[in-house]
Design a protein around this motif. Structure first.
Motif, mmCIF file in Angstrom:
data_model
loop_
_atom_site.group_PDB
_atom_site.id
_atom_site.type_symbol
_atom_site.label_atom_id
_atom_site.label_comp_id
_atom_site.label_asym_id
_atom_site.label_seq_id
_atom_site.Cartn_x
_atom_site.Cartn_y
_atom_site.Cartn_z
ATOM 1 N N THR A 1 21.028 -33.555 -10.412
ATOM 2 C CA THR A 1 20.218 -34.063 -9.304
ATOM 3 C C THR A 1 20.841 -35.387 -8.881
ATOM 4 O O THR A 1 21.642 -35.966 -9.611
ATOM 5 C CB THR A 1 18.765 -34.332 -9.726
ATOM 6 N N TYR B 1 17.745 -41.044 -9.020
ATOM 7 C CA TYR B 1 16.748 -41.551 -8.085
ATOM 8 C C TYR B 1 16.705 -43.072 -8.098
ATOM 9 O O TYR B 1 16.706 -43.705 -9.158
ATOM 10 C CB TYR B 1 15.379 -40.962 -8.414
ATOM 11 N N HIS C 1 10.937 -36.060 -4.819
ATOM 12 C CA HIS C 1 11.806 -36.171 -5.992
ATOM 13 C C HIS C 1 11.636 -34.948 -6.890
ATOM 14 O O HIS C 1 12.604 -34.400 -7.427
ATOM 15 C CB HIS C 1 11.473 -37.435 -6.788
ATOM 16 N N THR D 1 14.408 -31.935 -8.514
ATOM 17 C CA THR D 1 14.474 -31.774 -9.967
ATOM 18 C C THR D 1 14.035 -30.377 -10.383
ATOM 19 O O THR D 1 14.602 -29.785 -11.313
ATOM 20 C CB THR D 1 13.598 -32.843 -10.639
ATOM 21 N N ASP E 1 16.184 -27.596 -12.429
ATOM 22 C CA ASP E 1 15.630 -27.021 -13.657
ATOM 23 C C ASP E 1 15.654 -25.500 -13.604
ATOM 24 O O ASP E 1 15.970 -24.833 -14.604
ATOM 25 C CB ASP E 1 14.199 -27.521 -13.859
ATOM 26 N N THR F 1 19.888 -35.621 -14.922
ATOM 27 C CA THR F 1 19.127 -36.382 -13.941
ATOM 28 C C THR F 1 19.023 -37.806 -14.455
ATOM 29 O O THR F 1 19.503 -38.125 -15.540
ATOM 30 C CB THR F 1 17.739 -35.762 -13.692
ATOM 31 N N TRP G 1 8.916 -36.176 -15.597
ATOM 32 C CA TRP G 1 9.693 -34.968 -15.914
ATOM 33 C C TRP G 1 9.223 -34.359 -17.237
ATOM 34 O O TRP G 1 9.194 -33.136 -17.389
ATOM 35 C CB TRP G 1 11.178 -35.271 -15.976
ATOM 36 N N ILE H 1 10.318 -30.419 -17.521
ATOM 37 C CA ILE H 1 11.692 -30.347 -17.028
ATOM 38 C C ILE H 1 12.651 -30.373 -18.217
ATOM 39 O O ILE H 1 12.495 -31.184 -19.137
ATOM 40 C CB ILE H 1 11.991 -31.511 -16.068
ATOM 41 N N ASN I 1 15.915 -31.181 -18.608
ATOM 42 C CA ASN I 1 17.203 -31.863 -18.478
ATOM 43 C C ASN I 1 17.799 -32.142 -19.853
ATOM 44 O O ASN I 1 17.107 -32.519 -20.796
ATOM 45 C CB ASN I 1 17.042 -33.167 -17.700
ATOM 46 N N TYR J 1 19.219 -37.801 -19.566
ATOM 47 C CA TYR J 1 18.599 -38.680 -18.584
ATOM 48 C C TYR J 1 19.408 -39.966 -18.572
ATOM 49 O O TYR J 1 19.385 -40.735 -19.519
ATOM 50 C CB TYR J 1 17.146 -38.951 -18.960
#
Length: 848
Positions: free
Chosen positions: A12, A15, A25, A29, A33, A50, A85, A90, A92, A95
């Motif tokens: 992504t 942000y 946002h 995401t 995902d 992300t 998230w 999510i 991810n 991060y």
């Protein structure tokens, strides 16, 4: 999706921590995902990145406005993204924060490598800088930047990147799709920027004179050499950023920090270990398979980023895909407009609908009906009645379960409602309507009807199937491409496979192909179509009814055939929906008696789906409703929640609240020019940069366009009614009067017939639309300030009148070449000029 033998790397945008996250946002995401979950289910090694972008002058000033240090400011806002998230489930793998030490080290290595290769040099620059967008903008002092606010005149010693060297390489890479940019409109936008102004030179095969200044790309398309200027990649007027490393730092008189976009874009490689001692992840996953970005930052990702990589000798990402904006009340969500919808509001509201997790008794029929089950009709047996024999009352759902359930609702709505790449409208009412139609009455009801009848008629055990898996084959007269027609292509005319088992096989192929094309709405339409067919099949065959003349064994065989077909189809649908509805499909998978769906995905059971995977004799798990119906009143509840959040007092709020509410505050300007809150140093009028090929601050000879920065040519011209427009007030007189002109003056104005091909909104410019018009002999881009009165859908395809001999002008970072002709009363709606018989005139015809 990628080959399972390869890796898959999806990102992504990171942000910007200028405010708390909203559903815009979340949209990006969620898409990332979904792609990551599907890739993992296909057995592909996957990395999903992300994070947050935390440097730059805007953040430094925002922190000062909030009365806290920049690091504290970024810690608070970045945590709000990370926590959201987690609430949404999510998945991810990493991060990243641009304040991470590993990231700083990697950025400094990239800068040092580019400097060592001679791609970065030291010079000075005076120009207009947009604080909100952290970018230089062409134009005179007072130019309105892309964020809708006046730019500041900045004179600085800067390091510059030789971006101009990469104009032709980038053109060739993008035109050939070596660097694939989607959707096509975004690709064309980037190419137009790279080619420069080629107006008046249609091409070598048109018979039209072509300027000798123009050259051709590898595809034979004209471009203007030098249109791409060198890029400032450092700042010295503030300190909140990554310091320029040695030996470059010693060349400068002042301390520099690295340009925020070079810093931010590098996250895609520093996250994998670039610049560290361990580059294992970088070697495994780079280049990225897809960068997901918002359309307003496409240029940074498709011009600056690939140029940095080319200069450093690194591979380019395989694809950059831009999604549209979420529009609320017909305009892009923005904090300044007060129309932001927070994801937390949806999680908190929809989470309350989550039913208890365990099975219910027939005494709980009312709750069953609320869950999408059908009540008795005309005295007939309720085929969706819940099974008897429930254990003790189940515990209340946890907050985590409620959040994941509600996140599924938002995921489904965004991907089903909005064609990816286009702008889409969001309302609470639309969210509820789609939820009830597709999830409560559709998928949820089908699961409840089917499994409860299996529980009733077969004691909760999957019945035997009289449909052999070998018989589920594609009809010989139907080609695979025709199967896709049913679920992939619009307006299909191919032969349709009518048997439900074969439909399920076709669905698996279609969902995979649509997901690969990022056509999530089409994939979900296909699932909804099969759900509808299954529901219709259950209703028409009515396995709960006793057919006169059939023995008990014959009735059971009939029921078994119908219910097994439905249950096996549900298994396939559930496997296909899992990346989009991870929480709900996990519940359904468990109710089918198949255990943990995440473990099934890891074991490869959700890929290469074929008929017969649900084994007869499988014991169903405890049953409960999946998607209870939502009352329409929930929309008002969510609206009230948003209003309450916007009215919350700031004085007793935690730091994170201060960060959000005080972002646009204007603190007292410090007198010390070295203070972090001091404005950039201004030196008056912008001047040409000596010794560099950097941005030109103003196009030589360009008229001021005093007529209207909005792009409307109307009479009378009223600057005071059009904020942001420059020019002098006309002489006093009647409302419809104008100063006298001679016939020679009028002859200078060239009016031609044009047709609008493309129309879209411009980021952070509430009044502006970007149009692409066809003049017959060429196509042009025009910016027009009519977004308050016309939507893009109103304008596409219309024939209008365009003033074609106005010199090009940069607005909001985009070039506008021409002006629409319109008329209005003072303060009234502008009406675009058109006339009867316009369709009979060739495009480009001149009005006389």
């Amino acid at each position: 999706m990628p080959d399972p033998s390869c890796s898959f790397y999806v990102t992504t945008p990171i942000y910007y921590v200028n405010a708390r996250p909203h559903i815009g946002h979340a949209y990006t995401t969620i898409v990332a995902d979904v792609l990551a979950r599907r890739a993992r289910a296909q057995g592909t090694p996957t990395w999903f990145l992300t994070g947050t972008d935390e440097h730059g002058q805007k953040i430094e000033r925002s922190a000062l406005a909030a009365g806290i240090p920049p690091q504290t400011f970024t810690d608070q806002v970045s945590a709000s993204f990370r926590d959201l998230w987690k609430r949404m489930g999510i998945t991810n793998d990493q991060y990243i924060r641009t304040t991470d030490e590993a990231h700083k080290k990697g950025v400094q290595k990239l800068f040092a490598d580019l400097h060592a290769k001679g791609q970065i040099y030291l010079s000075t620059y005076t120009g207009q800088y947009s604080i909100g967008e952290e970018m230089f903008v062409e134009g005179p002092p007072g130019t309105i930047g892309p964020d809708g606010k006046p730019t500041e005149t900045v004179t600085e010693e800067n390091f510059f990147f030789r971006l101009s060297d990469y104009q032709l390489p980038l053109l060739n890479l993008i035109e050939s799709d070596t660097l694939k940019i989607t959707p096509e409109a975004r690709k064309n936008e980037v190419l137009s920027f790279l080619r420069g102004n080629t107006s008046g030179a249609p091409g070598p095969d048109s018979g039209t004179w072509v300027s000798t200044d123009l050259k051709q790309s590898a595809k034979g398309i004209l471009y203007l050499p030098g249109a791409l200027k060198d890029l400032s990649v450092s700042r010295s007027s503030f300190t909140w950023g990554i310091p320029v490393p040695e030996p470059a730092a010693s060349e400068a008189k002042e301390k520099h920090v690295i340009y925020v976009w070079l810093d931010a874009l590098a996250n895609y490689i520093t996250a994998l270990g670039y610049g560290s001692d361990d580059t294992t992840q970088f070697e495994k996953f780079w280049p990225a398979d897809i960068h997901l970005v918002g359309k307003e930052i496409i240029r940074f990702h498709c011009v600056y980023w690939p140029a940095f990589l080319l200069a450093a000798g690194l591979d380019l990402p395989k694809a950059v895909t831009a999604h549209g904006w979420l529009l609320f009340d017909d305009s892009k969500m923005s904090k300044s407009k007060g129309n932001i919808v927070r994801t937390e509001t949806i999680l908190d509201a929809f989470g309350t609908l989550l039913p208890p997790p365990a099975a219910l008794t027939s005494d709980a029929l009312a709750l069953g009906i609320r869950g999408g089950l059908q009540p008795p009709v005309n005295g007939t047996e309720n085929e969706g009645a819940l099974a008897p024999g429930s254990p003790t009352p189940p515990p209340e759902p946890t907050k985590q379960d409620q959040d994941l359930f509600a996140a599924d609702v938002l995921r489904y709505f965004l991907l089903r409602e909005i064609p990816f790449g286009q702008d889409g409208s969001f309302t609470f009412e639309a969210l509820i309507t789609r939820y009830n139609a597709d999830l409560a009455n559709g998928y949820g009801n089908l699961v409840s009807r089917t499994l409860n009848m299996i529980h009733k008629y077969f004691d909760g055990v999957v019945p035997p199937s009289w449909v052999s898996s070998n018989s589920v084959v594609l009809e010989s007269s139907v080609k695979e491409s025709q199967l896709f027609d049913r679920f992939v292509n619009d307006n299909s005319s191919g032969t349709w496979v009518t048997r439900l088992p074969s439909e399920a096989v076709a669905l698996s192929l279609a969902v995979g192909r649509n997901t690969q094309l990022l056509r999530f709405n089409k994939a979900l339409e296909a699932c909804s179509e099969l759900i509808r067919l299954l529901d219709s099949d259950l209703t028409s065959k009515a396995p709960w009814k006793v057919i006169v003349g059939l023995s008990d064994d014959e009735m059971q065989e009939k029921r078994a055939s119908v219910l097994y077909t439905a249950a096996e189809s549900i298994r396939i649908i559930t496997a296909l929906l899992h990346p989009i509805l991870p929480y709900a499909t996990a519940k359904v998978w468990h109710q089918l008696g198949l255990g943990d769906i995440e473990l099934a995905a890891a074991n490869g059971e959700l890929k290469n789906l074929t008929w017969g995977g649900l084994q007869p004799g499988t014991k169903l798990g405890p049953l409960s409703p999946i998607f209870p119906r939502a009352d329409k009143g929930l929309a008002q509840t969510m609206s009230d929640m948003e209003q309450e959040k916007s009215k919350a007092p700031v004085s007793n709020a935690p730091v994170s609240k201060l960060v959000d509410e005080k972002f646009n505050a204007s603190p007292e300007t410090p007198q010390d020019p070295t203070h972090p809150g001091a404005p950039p140093r201004a030196f008056g009028e912008a001047t040409t940069v000596a010794g560099s090929n950097a941005h030109s601050t103003e196009r030589p000879g360009t008229p001021p366009h005093a007529e209207a920065a909005s792009g409307i040519f109307s009479a009378p011209f009223m600057p005071e009614s059009n904020p942001g427009m420059s020019g002098s007030t006309p002489a006093a007189g009647p409302a419809d009067a104008s100063p006298q002109i001679t016939i020679d003056d009028f002859a200078k104005i060239e009016l031609r017939v044009a047709q609008i091909l493309v129309c879209e909104r411009i980021p952070k410019a509430d009044k502006l639309l970007r149009l692409e018009v066809d003049l017959g002999y060429e196509k042009r881009q025009i910016l027009s300030g009519i977004a308050e009165w016309y939507t893009p859908e109103d304008l596409i395809g219309r024939r209008i009148v365009v003033i074609t001999n106005l010199a090009p002008r940069k607005m909001r970072g985009l070039e506008s070449h021409g002006m629409l002709l319109a008329a209005s009363t003072e303060g009234g709606k502008p009406h675009l000029a058109t006339f009867a018989g316009a369709d009979d005139l060739p495009l480009g015809s001149r009005l006389k």
